[in-house]
Design an enzyme around this catalytic site. Sequence first.
Site, short mmCIF file in Angstrom:
data_model
loop_
_atom_site.label_atom_id
_atom_site.label_comp_id
_atom_site.label_asym_id
_atom_site.label_seq_id
_atom_site.Cartn_x
_atom_site.Cartn_y
_atom_site.Cartn_z
N ALA A 275 0.79 -1.23 0.00
CA ALA A 275 0.00 0.00 0.00
C ALA A 275 0.82 1.29 0.00
CB ALA A 275 -0.95 0.01 1.20
N ALA A 276 1.97 1.32 0.68
CA ALA A 276 2.71 2.58 0.83
C ALA A 276 3.12 3.12 -0.53
CB ALA A 276 3.93 2.36 1.72
N PRO A 277 3.11 4.45 -0.73
CA PRO A 277 2.88 5.50 0.26
C PRO A 277 1.43 5.81 0.57
CG PRO A 277 3.45 6.49 -1.83
CD PRO A 277 3.55 5.01 -2.03
N GLY A 278 0.45 5.27 -0.19
CA GLY A 278 -0.93 5.36 0.24
C GLY A 278 -1.89 6.10 -0.66
N SER A 279 -1.47 6.60 -1.80
CA SER A 279 -2.39 7.35 -2.66
C SER A 279 -3.48 6.45 -3.22
CB SER A 279 -1.62 8.02 -3.80
OG SER A 279 -0.86 7.08 -4.53
N LYS A 280 -3.12 5.22 -3.62
CA LYS A 280 -4.14 4.29 -4.12
C LYS A 280 -5.06 3.84 -2.99
CE LYS A 280 -0.97 2.44 -7.61
NZ LYS A 280 0.25 3.06 -7.05
N ASP A 314 1.88 -3.14 4.15
CA ASP A 314 3.18 -2.91 3.53
C ASP A 314 4.23 -3.71 4.28
OD1 ASP A 314 4.30 -0.93 1.32
OD2 ASP A 314 5.81 -1.10 2.89
N ASP A 368 -0.29 -4.18 -6.20
CA ASP A 368 0.63 -3.24 -6.84
C ASP A 368 2.03 -3.61 -6.36
OD1 ASP A 368 1.29 -1.02 -8.44
OD2 ASP A 368 1.46 0.23 -6.67
N CYS A 421 4.75 -0.44 -12.06
CA CYS A 421 5.17 0.78 -12.75
C CYS A 421 6.40 0.47 -13.59
CB CYS A 421 5.44 1.91 -11.76
SG CYS A 421 6.54 1.49 -10.40
#
Length: 947
Positions: A275-280, A314, A368, A421
């Site tokens: 999850a980090a940094p957390g925008s999604k 995370d 992700d 990415c």
Amino acid sequence: ANQHSTILIMGKGKNWSRKRKAQEKTAKSDKERKPNGSGTYHVIKNSNAKFEAYYSLVGLHSTRYDVENKQFVPCVSDEEKHAERDLFMTTLEGILPASFRVNRSLDPNIQKKVLEELQEFVGKEMELEVELPRRSAAFGGIKNILEKGTDVADGAEDDAKKAKSESADVKVADGDNENEKNGDENSNDNGLIVIKKIIAPAKPIPFICNNGTTLGYQLSVDRRTLRRNKSLEPLHNWLKIQTDCGHITRQETVSMIPPVVLNAKEGMSVLDMCAAPGSKTCQLLEVVGGLASHSGEEGKKNELEASGYVVANDADPKRAYMLVNQLRRMNSPSVFVTSCDGQFFPILDEKSAKGTDKEGMFDRVLCDVPCSGDGTVRKNPGIWKHWNQLGSIALHPLQLSIALRGARLTNVGGYVVYSTCSMNPMENESVVAELLRVTEGSLVLEDPRGRMEGLIARPGWSTWKVLRESKNRTRKARKDWKKKNNSKMQEKKQEWEEKRLKGECPAPKEPKVDEKKDETEEEKYVPSPFDTIPYVPPATWDDAALSERTTSLGFVEYASYDDVEPDWRRRVRASCFPPTEEEAKKFELHKCMRSLPQDMDTGGFFVALLKKVKPLSNNATERMSALIKESRGGGVVESHLEKSEEKKSDSGKESDDVTMTESSAAEDKTDTEPANASKDDDAKPNDESKEEEKPIQKAPTGKVGHVHQKKEKADLSKADFIAADPSIWDPIVEEFGLASTFPKDQFMVRASGQAKILYFISKSIKEGLIDYGIQERVTVINSGLKGFERCSLKDMTSTYRLAQEGIQYIVPHMTKRILAANMDDFHACIKEGFIPFDKFSEPFQKGLEGLAPGSFIVTLEGYEKDISKKMFLVMWRRTNTMVNCFVTKIEMEAILSKMRALGYVAKEEDTTADVGNVTGLVAKEEETTADVTEKPAVEEKKMDVSS
């Protein structure tokens, strides 16, 4: 030592001398300065020969976007491939536009007001003053810019030429044009060239929308320009304020795609494995963590609390704490933050029935996964220097393992998204293909393009080339070769050889037989003629010419897994190779989505949406166990296997169902002896395990491959959530008049503390996770919102005061110490420091006078029961005629913004006293944070203040 000004530095072998240091400084300052326009700063070209040669061979430039027909078509000629490659490289060298999205869970009135303020900034063209340094070599100096317009790097060249041809408004700040044109170095060294430039308005992102309203926007400037350019300071300050308030989230455009593809709904349970940094995570929480749209009498019971939740995990605890800091802006109890290696995320046997339609724990899972990140090269230029193919191959098994775990945790009928990415097929299509191959029909690919308006995404690849990079061609090997073959070393070698011939030096020792064998088998580093900066593309694009380049640069290409050398089969696995023609038709990998930088002026990204149509086969779960045993070691994994899986493996049941896929069988025949050995050990009946149950251990944390037991770390397991002591509730209920509907069981404390804070935990998280014992299996970082904080003042009946963070879940149950205020009185409460009674209206003053000293609540009239808007203030009644507002500065800004959205206009005498007048849009740097995604990980105690 003082008399001689010398100090002996331990271990350095040299005395520190003040006199010598002064002489060195003088000698350094006396060096001749280079003439104007030829400074020591050099523009680093964004180029990497191996990067470009590899992606040219695997076919990254073989497809182009047809703008007229809005579809991707193959490049049929070398000219088209050249043009596609040039477009790709030009985009990578340019800036990465900043982008953001508005919170979709905001109240409609507040959301409308935020969008209106946004349009005032970015809805039209903006004029910027771009400052160019006088003597920068990158821009060729002021003479080249003003007179010649040449030797200007990057985009500055076009601006300089345009300024000359169109007579643009160019001025020299703090300088003298005449002196500068004459090349006078001593005149005004700090002067700057200021060029006025018009930038386009913000571009909407159509697929980031809600109920027909576009919520995503992409600016025409990058984050650095937005942060440093004085012309954009009002916009930057507004973005900071709205970001800290939780009204917007600054996020890269392609990073917004996976949550939209996942298509989560209200009331669902979602797992974000990395999850980090957390925008999604914030993007998912806005959907599932919002209040459900109930209507009528049936929905009244559930309107106070969201039924959905997000588990944000995370592997790194420090990054998980950074994630908490990001999520605090959302002010939602519907998130559960954990820290463990994603391969080991616990499967609760009591909740997930393996092999049945009830298999799984979550409706949606986002994987992700960790990747090489070469799609982020526009914001991480260091990738140009450090890129190599070995990293992608090494990450392949970890990515596959996390994806398999995510599929196991997904409910039957649910969806799992796999994303990276990266642009490398070793991390993208090869992982998805193996995932489909191993699960044997349990997962199917779906194409989400139809519901994502405005998205330009290329189809996934069904075939690709497999290459690996020789170890003697890595960046370190190249660096070592340059060290050994520089001019100084060559002179020393020649000098030593002359001494040896004269007999002054002994002859070199002959290498041993094994060393000779190694030298003949292992190729030495030989510089490639194609390894140039910048990289020169090939004249022709046939496979033979491209393969010649990759071979010269140290790549080894394999036609099939049988061609892989035995020593490399632990890295270059069978799952790295493309599927057969029959498998390709079955897998339909074209449904995967590839986003390249030139398509939407973004970074590179890969997304695949898979639906779980039936439970996973035994082969899939065995492959998952083998991968995690290989990554961490069999001993670490034993305690994390499912109980049902252990029992079935011990009894030998369901073994007839196990069928090995072609790729997994091929690997098992070669170099998977440790994994096979661990499987054989598991298959043996263990009589001791029947008598004594193994102790439950928490899933390991930290990155795979690091030394995990070398250093003792703090035990984070002591911070689990436990039920509060029942004896503390009677004074609290009496103090605030809490009704019988107040959910005491949802207020919990941390096991490590002394009940200093009572956290409100979402009912869905408590009943769906905590009550099932998930805290025994994974490290919990944070969850819930602060409801009460301990207070040691003697004047209070209770030892706890109210906390602003979770007050919206307490106010509906309060009958005492709560006052309703009109707009003016409510606005007067939003101040820092002591507020005297005479600042309020007479009716409100009487209410304050009737309160005993201590904590109380002020609500806005008409919104007493509306918890979605959260128009509540935690105040403190002092013993004198003063009150304090116990609300953080950031939340004060958010409440003032809500009041403006509700139509309130502050009086003129009050506007100067506002904590942060957003209409003025000037915020002090020390009062706001710069960029949430760049905040360092801090301890929880520090982050408690930043709510």
